[in-house]
Write a protein that holds these residues in place. Structure first.
Motif, mmCIF file in Angstrom:
data_model
loop_
_atom_site.group_PDB
_atom_site.id
_atom_site.type_symbol
_atom_site.label_atom_id
_atom_site.label_comp_id
_atom_site.label_asym_id
_atom_site.label_seq_id
_atom_site.Cartn_x
_atom_site.Cartn_y
_atom_site.Cartn_z
ATOM 1 N N ALA A 111 18.860 39.400 -37.770
ATOM 2 C CA ALA A 111 19.940 38.475 -37.420
ATOM 3 C C ALA A 111 19.597 37.051 -37.825
ATOM 4 N N ARG A 112 18.356 36.643 -37.606
ATOM 5 C CA ARG A 112 17.953 35.274 -37.938
ATOM 6 C C ARG A 112 17.855 35.058 -39.450
ATOM 7 N N ALA A 113 17.755 36.155 -40.195
ATOM 8 C CA ALA A 113 17.824 36.059 -41.658
ATOM 9 C C ALA A 113 19.273 36.012 -42.139
ATOM 10 N N ASN A 114 20.201 36.106 -41.197
ATOM 11 C CA ASN A 114 21.638 36.058 -41.497
ATOM 12 C C ASN A 114 22.039 37.191 -42.439
ATOM 13 N N TYR A 115 21.520 38.389 -42.125
ATOM 14 C CA TYR A 115 21.817 39.532 -42.978
ATOM 15 C C TYR A 115 22.055 40.783 -42.134
ATOM 16 N N LEU A 116 23.152 40.783 -41.379
ATOM 17 C CA LEU A 116 23.474 41.949 -40.565
ATOM 18 C C LEU A 116 23.828 43.160 -41.414
ATOM 19 N N GLY A 117 24.087 42.939 -42.705
ATOM 20 C CA GLY A 117 24.342 44.056 -43.598
ATOM 21 C C GLY A 117 23.149 44.979 -43.733
ATOM 22 N N LEU A 118 21.967 44.488 -43.412
ATOM 23 C CA LEU A 118 20.770 45.330 -43.349
ATOM 24 C C LEU A 118 20.731 45.934 -41.944
ATOM 25 N N PHE A 119 21.469 47.015 -41.773
ATOM 26 C CA PHE A 119 21.711 47.571 -40.441
ATOM 27 C C PHE A 119 20.692 48.663 -40.122
ATOM 28 N N ALA A 120 19.415 48.392 -40.444
ATOM 29 C CA ALA A 120 18.379 49.412 -40.310
ATOM 30 C C ALA A 120 18.177 49.846 -38.866
ATOM 31 N N TYR A 121 18.442 48.961 -37.918
ATOM 32 C CA TYR A 121 18.173 49.316 -36.527
ATOM 33 C C TYR A 121 19.223 50.262 -35.954
ATOM 34 N N LEU A 122 20.344 50.466 -36.622
ATOM 35 C CA LEU A 122 21.252 51.543 -36.206
ATOM 36 C C LEU A 122 20.521 52.876 -36.331
ATOM 37 N N HIS A 123 19.871 53.066 -37.445
ATOM 38 C CA HIS A 123 19.068 54.267 -37.690
ATOM 39 C C HIS A 123 17.931 54.372 -36.675
ATOM 40 N N SER A 124 17.162 53.293 -36.542
ATOM 41 C CA SER A 124 15.927 53.341 -35.752
ATOM 42 C C SER A 124 16.151 53.370 -34.252
ATOM 43 N N GLU A 125 17.121 52.584 -33.775
ATOM 44 C CA GLU A 125 17.245 52.357 -32.332
ATOM 45 C C GLU A 125 18.485 52.965 -31.694
ATOM 46 N N VAL A 126 19.395 53.501 -32.499
ATOM 47 C CA VAL A 126 20.602 54.114 -31.944
ATOM 48 C C VAL A 126 20.642 55.608 -32.246
ATOM 49 N N VAL A 127 20.426 55.995 -33.512
ATOM 50 C CA VAL A 127 20.596 57.399 -33.886
ATOM 51 C C VAL A 127 19.318 58.213 -33.663
ATOM 52 N N VAL A 128 18.211 57.763 -34.207
ATOM 53 C CA VAL A 128 16.965 58.523 -34.083
ATOM 54 C C VAL A 128 16.577 58.776 -32.624
ATOM 55 N N PRO A 129 16.839 57.849 -31.678
ATOM 56 C CA PRO A 129 16.510 58.161 -30.283
ATOM 57 C C PRO A 129 17.184 59.414 -29.727
ATOM 58 N N TYR A 130 18.329 59.822 -30.285
ATOM 59 C CA TYR A 130 18.914 61.097 -29.868
ATOM 60 C C TYR A 130 17.988 62.256 -30.228
ATOM 61 N N LEU A 179 23.781 55.044 -24.233
ATOM 62 C CA LEU A 179 24.577 53.827 -24.419
ATOM 63 C C LEU A 179 23.863 52.585 -23.912
ATOM 64 N N GLN A 180 22.975 52.718 -22.926
ATOM 65 C CA GLN A 180 22.266 51.547 -22.414
ATOM 66 C C GLN A 180 21.487 50.881 -23.531
ATOM 67 N N GLN A 181 20.711 51.670 -24.285
ATOM 68 C CA GLN A 181 19.918 51.074 -25.360
ATOM 69 C C GLN A 181 20.813 50.561 -26.484
ATOM 70 N N GLU A 182 21.862 51.302 -26.824
ATOM 71 C CA GLU A 182 22.741 50.871 -27.909
ATOM 72 C C GLU A 182 23.374 49.517 -27.594
ATOM 73 N N ARG A 183 23.835 49.338 -26.372
ATOM 74 C CA ARG A 183 24.483 48.078 -26.000
ATOM 75 C C ARG A 183 23.465 46.954 -25.851
ATOM 76 N N LEU A 184 22.267 47.275 -25.416
ATOM 77 C CA LEU A 184 21.213 46.260 -25.346
ATOM 78 C C LEU A 184 20.843 45.788 -26.748
ATOM 79 N N VAL A 185 20.729 46.725 -27.681
ATOM 80 C CA VAL A 185 20.456 46.375 -29.073
ATOM 81 C C VAL A 185 21.527 45.429 -29.609
ATOM 82 N N CYS A 186 22.774 45.714 -29.275
ATOM 83 C CA CYS A 186 23.888 44.870 -29.714
ATOM 84 C C CYS A 186 23.769 43.466 -29.129
ATOM 85 N N ALA A 187 23.392 43.372 -27.862
ATOM 86 C CA ALA A 187 23.248 42.068 -27.215
ATOM 87 C C ALA A 187 22.089 41.274 -27.813
#
Length: 387
Positions: free
Chosen positions: A78-97, A240-248
Motif C-alpha cells: 500500500a505504501r508503494a502505492n501499488y494495490l495492483g500487486l494483490f499478492a496478499y489475497l493469495h497469501s492471507e485470504v485464499v491459502v488460509p482456507y 472473514l475476520q482475517q480477510e476484513r482485518l487485512v482490508c483494514a
C-alpha cells in the motif's frame, strides 16, 4: 506510540521487501497496468524471496512466521502505492482456507506450490445475481459416484486470469437449508468444464486480474472437497475476520501514503513560499486527517494483536473494515482537493492512482453496508457493554 513491538527480524524483512518492490516491481508498474496483468514469473520471484504465504508451516515449505510478516507485506504494498500487486489475497485470504481445512494430502499437494509462487490461488464466492448474500448462490455441486459435477458461474474473481487453483463455494441442490447446502471445493484451473471469462477493465488496481469463471459439467474427484460436506457457509464465515482485518490494514497504509505524500508536498510548497501551504483551511484539513488516521491505526493495530492471540474480534474487524476504507476514500479525495489543479494530473500526481485504487476497498470482503448490518445486529441483540 508503538502498539505493535516489531523485532529486528521483522524490521529486516520489511526493509528487504521494500527494496524488492523498488527494484523488481515498481519499475514495471506502468507496463503491467497497461497489460492488466502481473506476469507469473513475478509471482515466482515473490515466492523465491519469501514474500508469499509467510505463515505457512515449515512442513509444507513455508517459513512458519507470525502474522506480523503478513502485515508488513500488506503495508509495504500500500505504501508503494501499488494495490495492483494483490499478492496478499493469495497469501492471507485464499491459502488460509487450505491451511485450516484441507486434508494432509491436499496440503502436501498444494501448499508448497503456493509458497513458491508456482500455484496462484483465487476464491470464487460471488455470483452475478447473489452479490454479498452467499446463501443465495446458485452454482451447484452434485455428487455422482466418486466425482462431483459443478455447474454455474462466478464473477469478480480476483486472480481469476492467473489462478491455478480455486477455492470454490457451491451448493447441493437437494439440500433445502441454504446455509447447510454450501460446500467448499478445490478446483484446478485446467479442469475440463472450467472456462475463464473476459477480464474486467476496472477503475483502479489495473494490473490485478479480475474475471468471470464458468463451470459446465466440471468434474472433480470427491477428494477435491475442502472441509466437511455442507460446512461451506460456516467455513467462509470463520475466515472473514482475517480477510476484513487485512482490508483494514491495507486501507490504513493507503491513507498513510496519501497523507505522507501530501504533507511532503506542502512542506516543499512552504519552503517555496507558495500560497498553497499558507492556507489555514489546508493546514486544518491536514491536521484533521492525520488525527483521524492516528486513531484508526491504533485501533487496527490493537485488532492485529487480538487476532494473533486467537480472540474473536469479528465485530471489531467489521467496524475497522468499514471505517478505515471509508476514510481511505475520503482522505485520498481530500488530499487531491488540497493540491488544486495538480491533484488531477495523472502521471504527475500519484494520488490519482491511490484515489482510483482505494475505491474498491469498501466493496470487497463484504460491502461496508454489510459491515454496518453486522455491527447493528450485534449491538441490538446483545446485552454486552459497549466499552
Amino acid at each position: 506510540m508503538e502498539i505493535i513491538n516489531y523485532t529486528d527480524e521483522h524490521h529486516e524483512y520489511r526493509q528487504r521487501f521494500r527494496s524488492f518492490l523498488e527494484t523488481d516491481i515498481l519499475p514495471h508498474k506502468n507496463q503491467w497496468d497497461n497489460a492488466q496483468l502481473i506476469p507469473k514469473d513475478i509471482w515466482k520471484k515473490l515466492g523465491k524471496n519469501g514474500f508469499l504465504c509467510p505463515t505457512v508451516e515449515k512442513a509444507y515449505g513455508g517459513a512458519g512466521q507470525d502474522f506480523l510478516y503478513s502485515v508488513i507485506v500488506i503495508e509495504e504494498i500500500a505504501r508503494a502505492n501499488y494495490l495492483g500487486l494483490f499478492a496478499y489475497l493469495h497469501s492471507e485470504v485464499v491459502v488460509p482456507y487450505i491451511t485450516a481445512y484441507a486434508t494432509e494430502a491436499q496440503k502436501m499437494a498444494y501448499l508448497p506450490g503456493c509458497v513458491v509462487g508456482d500455484i496462484i490461488t483465487a476464491v470464487a464466492m460471488t455470483e452475478p445475481d447473489a452479490g454479498s448474500d452467499l446463501a443465495s448462490m446458485v452454482t451447484t455441486a452434485v455428487e455422482q459416484d466418486d466425482h462431483i459435477i459443478i455447474n454455474g458461474s462466478k464473477t469478480f474473481i480476483s486472480n481469476g486470469v492467473n489462478c491455478d487453483l480455486i477455492v470454490l463455494a457451491a451448493r447441493d441442490p437437494q439440500e433445502k437449508n441454504p446455509h447447510k447446502a454450501i460446500s467448499l471445493f478445490l478446483v484446478e484451473a485446467d479442469t475440463p468444464g472450467l472456462k475463464k471469462g473476459v477480464q474486467f477493465e476496472k477503475m483502479g488496481m489495473h494490473s490485478q486480474d479480475t474475471t468471470e469463471l464458468f463451470f459446465n459439467n466440471c468434474k472433480i474427484p470427491v477428494s477435491g472437497r475442502l472441509g466437511p460436506k455442507g460446512a461451506g457457509f460456516k467455513l467462509l464465515m470463520n475466515k472473514l475476520q482475517q480477510e476484513r482485518l487485512v482490508c483494514a490494514v491495507s486501507a490504513v497504509a493507503c491513507s498513510e501514503f496519501c497523507l505522507e505524500w501530501t504533507v511532503n508536498y506542502f512542506r516543499q510548497a512552504l519552503a517555496d513560499k507558495s500560497h498553497l501551504a499558507r492556507s489555514q483551511a489546508s493546514q486544518f484539513a491536514l491536521a484533521e486527517m492525520v488525527t483521524e488516521l492516528k486513531m484508526e491505526k491504533a485501533f487496527v493495530n490493537g485488532l492485529v494483536l487480538s487476532h494473533m492471540a486467537g480472540e474473536n474480534v469479528i465485530l471489531e474487524t467489521s467496524m475497522a473494515k468499514f471505517s478505515t476504507t471509508d476514510s481511505a476514500k475520503r482522505i485520498s479525495s481530500r488530499c487531491m482537493d488540497l493540491l488544486e489543479e495538480m491533484g488531477g494530473i495523472e502521471g504527475n500526481c500519484p494520488l490519482v492512482d491511490a484515489f482510483n485504487d482505494v475505491r474498491v476497498l469498501s466493496i470487497y470482503a463484504g460491502t461496508n453496508e454489510i459491515m454496518k448490518q453486522i455491527i447493528a445486529k450485534e449491538l441490538l441483540s446483545s446485552s454486552k457493554s459497549l466499552c
